[in-house]
Design a protein around this motif. Structure first.
Motif, mmCIF file in Angstrom:
data_model
loop_
_atom_site.group_PDB
_atom_site.id
_atom_site.type_symbol
_atom_site.label_atom_id
_atom_site.label_comp_id
_atom_site.label_asym_id
_atom_site.label_seq_id
_atom_site.Cartn_x
_atom_site.Cartn_y
_atom_site.Cartn_z
ATOM 1 N N GLU A 108 0.901 -1.605 -0.072
ATOM 2 C CA GLU A 108 -0.013 0.182 -0.617
ATOM 3 C C GLU A 108 0.904 1.149 -0.084
ATOM 4 O O GLU A 108 1.708 1.945 1.024
ATOM 5 N N ALA A 109 0.933 2.094 -1.180
ATOM 6 C CA ALA A 109 1.425 3.557 -0.765
ATOM 7 C C ALA A 109 0.136 4.627 -0.543
ATOM 8 O O ALA A 109 -0.789 4.869 -0.916
ATOM 9 N N SER A 110 0.766 5.573 -0.033
ATOM 10 C CA SER A 110 -0.476 6.610 1.213
ATOM 11 C C SER A 110 0.553 7.414 1.041
ATOM 12 O O SER A 110 1.147 7.660 1.640
ATOM 13 N N PHE A 111 -0.935 8.603 1.442
ATOM 14 C CA PHE A 111 -0.146 10.469 1.279
ATOM 15 C C PHE A 111 -1.097 11.620 2.131
ATOM 16 O O PHE A 111 -2.404 10.531 1.525
ATOM 17 N N ILE A 112 -1.027 12.103 2.889
ATOM 18 C CA ILE A 112 -1.896 13.122 3.406
ATOM 19 C C ILE A 112 -2.778 13.542 2.520
ATOM 20 O O ILE A 112 -1.824 14.170 1.662
ATOM 21 N N GLY A 113 -3.468 13.397 2.381
ATOM 22 C CA GLY A 113 -4.702 14.297 1.090
ATOM 23 C C GLY A 113 -5.076 13.883 0.260
ATOM 24 O O GLY A 113 -5.261 13.786 -0.824
ATOM 25 N N PHE A 114 -4.381 12.295 -0.174
ATOM 26 C CA PHE A 114 -4.454 11.802 -1.340
ATOM 27 C C PHE A 114 -5.325 10.263 -1.148
ATOM 28 O O PHE A 114 -4.782 9.135 -0.117
ATOM 29 N N ASN A 115 -6.222 9.885 -2.125
ATOM 30 C CA ASN A 115 -6.308 7.990 -1.789
ATOM 31 C C ASN A 115 -4.995 6.912 -2.156
ATOM 32 O O ASN A 115 -3.675 7.576 -2.737
ATOM 33 N N LYS A 116 -5.309 6.210 -1.059
ATOM 34 C CA LYS A 116 -4.890 4.668 -0.586
ATOM 35 C C LYS A 116 -4.532 4.221 -1.791
ATOM 36 O O LYS A 116 -5.036 3.709 -2.354
ATOM 37 N N THR A 117 -3.263 3.504 -2.595
ATOM 38 C CA THR A 117 -2.442 2.725 -3.642
ATOM 39 C C THR A 117 -2.612 1.492 -3.149
ATOM 40 O O THR A 117 -1.520 1.803 -2.644
ATOM 41 N N LYS A 118 -2.526 0.458 -3.844
ATOM 42 C CA LYS A 118 -2.739 -0.466 -3.182
ATOM 43 C C LYS A 118 -2.760 -1.479 -4.113
ATOM 44 O O LYS A 118 -3.145 -2.161 -5.552
ATOM 45 N N VAL A 119 -1.155 -2.200 -4.398
ATOM 46 C CA VAL A 119 -1.014 -3.477 -5.344
ATOM 47 C C VAL A 119 -1.492 -4.638 -4.083
ATOM 48 O O VAL A 119 -0.953 -5.068 -3.256
#
Length: 839
Positions: A108-119
């Motif tokens: 999972e890739a994430s950052f405040i203010g962005f939707n999380k991306t999951k592989v």
């Protein structure tokens, strides 16, 4: 510690902080521990689990395609959803996680203010132990509700590993103001009533614009830059050795707006304020795949009205002389700038940038004072009126040519170079008239003093810089650089007294002089950074050779400084959990005296005050330590910092009353000072319509040394608090309230009282957000004032100054062809300035 100037309690605090830092750096948190080195096989027997797997990739912003630094990457074991490893992306948005056993995971890739991306499925197998996830995109948190689009916006203040980032576009109160206005409610920063900025109690800092030194000095530069043209402001209190070491308190880097859309775009801003304040600026941008052309212009003219009350007592035997001064004190600033430039994208890996800025600046002040000078006991009893008008104006040129060459696809192996030329020529003048008056301060035709001064200066600075970055492996890199800088400055000053007999002004050779100043600094630095068991570190060392020459028209020989200095820096960062990060750092800084500080010949301030420089003045050196932590929860975060700063050879301004009844002001290296304190800040997205940013800082300031043969050991506990709350009334309108309080402090010969103020702003969007109107009121309570006192052998003085309150500003902003400022992803560095700091 021999001759320690810390109390036993403070010494223990420093030791505890260092022990905590080392402990954090030496032990891994269980939340990020790797799988055990043994695992159970299918039959239940224990087998060795190889840990040679590696997952890598890159993260970018889905909208702007810019790389995202500090994005969080988490690796979970798929069969039980257990977190097994994690990291954050580096400056080019790249991440690498090593030492993973063969297994199946999800990332999972994430950052405040962005939707999380999951592989969803990532397999590490004996024959496929390196998995490249390629480029992962993060999409800003958008949510469509009927016909209203709610878009997550960046916090007003963001914390990164090596700096605080102030997103100026999110500060409604800064609209229509300058960089100083944007800094008025910023953690670690204080602004006095004259717009003079200090960082953690020190006014000695360096101002950069897009990563390059400003042609004007610190506060002058901040007062000239319109907030409408600023993307964000970076507060870097412990810079690495890649930066110049000047500025004890660190660096304020102004990142200017750049457009992210192709084609022709732009924006125009107009502002008008009460009390003769107005300004405008224009920014046009034309962008294609191969070039980016930008053109900008701005004009501003502001007058700040204020009042002042001062009093001084001087003692001679049994007689006390009293001098009171009560009047108006107005300050003006204005300027015009025209800038333009081109970015050439020669290939996918090589680009060249050329830009120039031409400007005019002017600063002025006018004082109308009512003076009463009398003795007790005695017969002296004089009433007078003094009019003091001064101007300072000139022209500036700032030209830059730079290149960037990348040697690999990721852009981490690169070579950067730049040549900067800055020029400033200016003139200054002042008239001081003091005439007798009656008890009601009605002027007569009898003058006590009439003075006219004039002067001019020219300054040329040349700077050549080369930076090289080499990635050594997935976890470490080496950086090195060279820089040569030469500054040549000439000044002349002419002082004239009025001769009643001839009715003309005649030059006074005592205060008339010329000075030539040259300083050459040659620097070399290297930085090694890496990752050890989850601890990100950066170690750097900078060496500088300085040769300084000051040649004065009244000096028989020039004053020369020839020396070599070294400046180390250390930065460490560790993720305790996915939400909690700890950072610690150290840097050594320098504050160099300028030509006016060194000039030993008298400079007339008024008939009661003479200023003199000190040619033997040495630079002052500061050692700065920091330890901080940040915890994220949802779209909010809380951060806490502790810092300790000590300065040797402190350049101390002093006043001395001499036998002629005149107070002489000079500067000497006679003291040391220390600051030990902490700061806590919270950024709370309470709900979709309310955002609150609050901070509180406290530090103990200690001054140690002697002044005029007497000990001046002093200390004070200084504190500041700030509040910034934004209420979103609708998608097109919002209201903002800011408030700040600064506690009392001490100086070598006196103390300053506390101060507080509050601002209000309202913002409304029209025409599908192409047009924006903002109305703001500064210092709504009328409480922003500066009040203090000072004492010395044979004298004592008090002062109180208050600037214009309840200033109302109206600003109109229009975006041409849907202009969109470049969204500096959580990763973009300094608006293309070439600075790359952090891990």
């Amino acid at each position: 510690m021999k001759n320690s100037l810390l109390s036993p309690v403070e010494t223990r605090i420093v030791k505890v902080l260092m022990v905590v830092s080392l402990a954090i750096l030496c032990f891994s948190h269980p939340g990020y521990s790797q799988l055990p080195s043994t695992a159970k096989g299918i039959s239940g027997e224990t087998v060795n689990a190889a840990k040679n797997g590696k997952i890598k990739g890159k993260v970018i912003d889905a909208d702007t395609k810019s790389v995202m630094e500090y994005a969080s990457i988490a690796v979970y074991r798929k069969r039980d959803a257990k977190l097994v490893a994690g990291t954050i992306t580096s400056a080019p948005g790249i991440f690498v996680i090593s030492d993973l056993p063969n297994d199946t995971y999800y990332v999972e890739a994430s950052f405040i203010g962005f939707n999380k991306t999951k592989v969803s499925e990532v397999k590490i197998l004996p024959n496929a132990q390196v998995v490249d996830l390629g480029t992962l995109t993060l999409v800003p948190s958008n949510q469509q509700i009927g016909a209203v689009e709610v878009v997550a916006e960046r916090n007003r203040v963001e914390y990164k590993i090596d700096k605080k980032v102030i997103n100026v576009s999110n500060d409604i109160n800064a609209t229509g103001g300058t960089a100083v206005t944007a800094l008025e409610n910023t953690p670690s920063v204080e602004v006095d009533i004259d717009g003079n900025v200090s960082v953690r109690g020190s006014s000695n800092f360096t101002v950069l614009i897009d990563g390059r030194p400003s042609v004007l000095s610190g506060n002058d530069a901040l007062k000239q830059i319109s907030s409408a043209s600023i993307q964000n402001i970076e507060i870097i209190t412990n810079p690495s050795v890649k930066y110049d070491p000047d500025g004890m308190a660190g660096i304020i880097n102004i990142v200017m707006k750049k457009n992210s859309l192709t084609g022709l775009n732009g924006s125009v801003n107009l502002n008008l304020g009460s009390g003769n304040k107005y300004g405008s600026d224009l920014l046009l941008n034309y962008k294609t795949k191969k070039i980016n052309f930008f053109l900008g212009a701005n004009l501003n003219d502001n007058t700040d009205h204020g009042t002042m009350i001062t009093s001084m007592e001087t003692y001679s035997g049994d007689t006390t002389n009293y001098l009171t001064n009560n009047g108006n004190r107005n300050q003006s600033r204005g300027g015009k700038q025209l800038k333009g430039g081109l970015d050439f994208y020669l290939t996918d890996k090589t680009s060249v940038t050329v830009s120039s800025e031409f400007g005019k600046y002017n600063f002025g002040s006018s004082e109308n004072s009512y003076l009463h000078n009398y003795d007790v006991p005695g017969t002296l009893n004089v009433y007078s009126v003094q009019n003091n008008n001064s101007t300072r104006e000139g022209n500036t040129i700032n030209s830059t040519a730079s290149f960037l060459t990348k040697f690999d696809k990721s852009g981490t192996h690169k070579l950067e170079g730049s040549f900067d030329y800055q020029s400033r020529d200016g003139s200054e003048g002042e008239t001081i008239d003091e005439s007798l008056s009656d008890l009601n301060y009605l002027q007569t035709n009898t003058y006590l003093s009439r003075i006219v001064t004039s002067g001019g200066s020219t300054s040329n600075e040349y700077r050549l810089k080369l930076d090289y970055t080499l990635p050594l492996n997935d976890k470490s890199k080496f950086e090195a650089g060279l820089q040569s800088m030469s500054e040549i400055e000439k000044e002349n000053f002419n002082f004239q007294n009025f001769d009643p007999a001839s009715g003309t002004f005649i030059s006074n050779p005592l205060f008339t002089s010329d000075m030539n100043f040259r300083e050459d600094i040659h620097s070399i630095y290297s930085i090694y950074s890496g990752n050890l068991s989850g601890i990100q570190y950066q170690v750097g060392l900078r060496g500088e050779y300085t040769k300084r020459t000051m040649d004065h028209s009244k000096a028989t020989v020039p004053y020369v400084l020839d020396r070599f200095d070294y400046f180390p820096s250390l930065h460490f960062s560790y993720d305790l959990t996915e939400q909690t990060q700890v950072m610690t750092s150290y840097s050594r800084r320098i504050n160099r005296p300028n030509g006016r500080d060194l000039d030993p010949f008298p400079q007339y301030m008024n008939q009661y005050t003479i200023r003199m420089g000190n040619p033997g003045l040495k630079p002052e050196y500061t050692d700065s330590y920091e330890l901080s932590t940040m915890h994220k929860f949802g779209n909010s975060f809380v951060s806490a910092e502790t810092f300790y700063r000590s300065t040797n050879d402190l350049m101390t301004r002093m006043q001395e009353l001499k036998g002629d009844g005149i107070v002489y002001m000079t500067t000497s290296n006679m003291n040391r000072d220390f600051s030990l304190g902490g700061e806590i800040m919270g950024n709370f997205n309470i709900n979709k319509w309310l955002l609150v940013n609050a901070s509180f800082s406290i530090y103990n300031y200690k001054l140690k040394g002697e002044l005029l043969g007497k000990s001046i050991d002093k200390q004070s506990t200084n504190y500041t608090s700030r509040l910034n709350s934004t209420v979103k009334l609708s998608d097109n309108s919002r209201f903002q309230l800011t408030g700040s309080y600064r506690g009392p402090t001490v100086s070598a010969q006196g103390e300053m009282k506390g101060m507080y103020f509050a601002n209000l702003s309202y913002k409304q969007d029209f025409l599908k957000k192409k047009l924006t109107a903002t109305v703001s009121m500064r210092d709504v309570l009328g409480t922003m004032k500066m009040e203090g006192s000072s004492t010395g052998p044979g004298f004592s003085s008090k002062m109180k100054m208050q600037r214009e309150s309840r200033v109302v500003m109206l600003t109109l902003s229009y975006r041409i062809n849907n202009y969109k400022a470049e969204k500096q992803g959580p990763s973009e560095q300094s608006g293309g300035s070439g600075i790359e700091e952090g891990f």
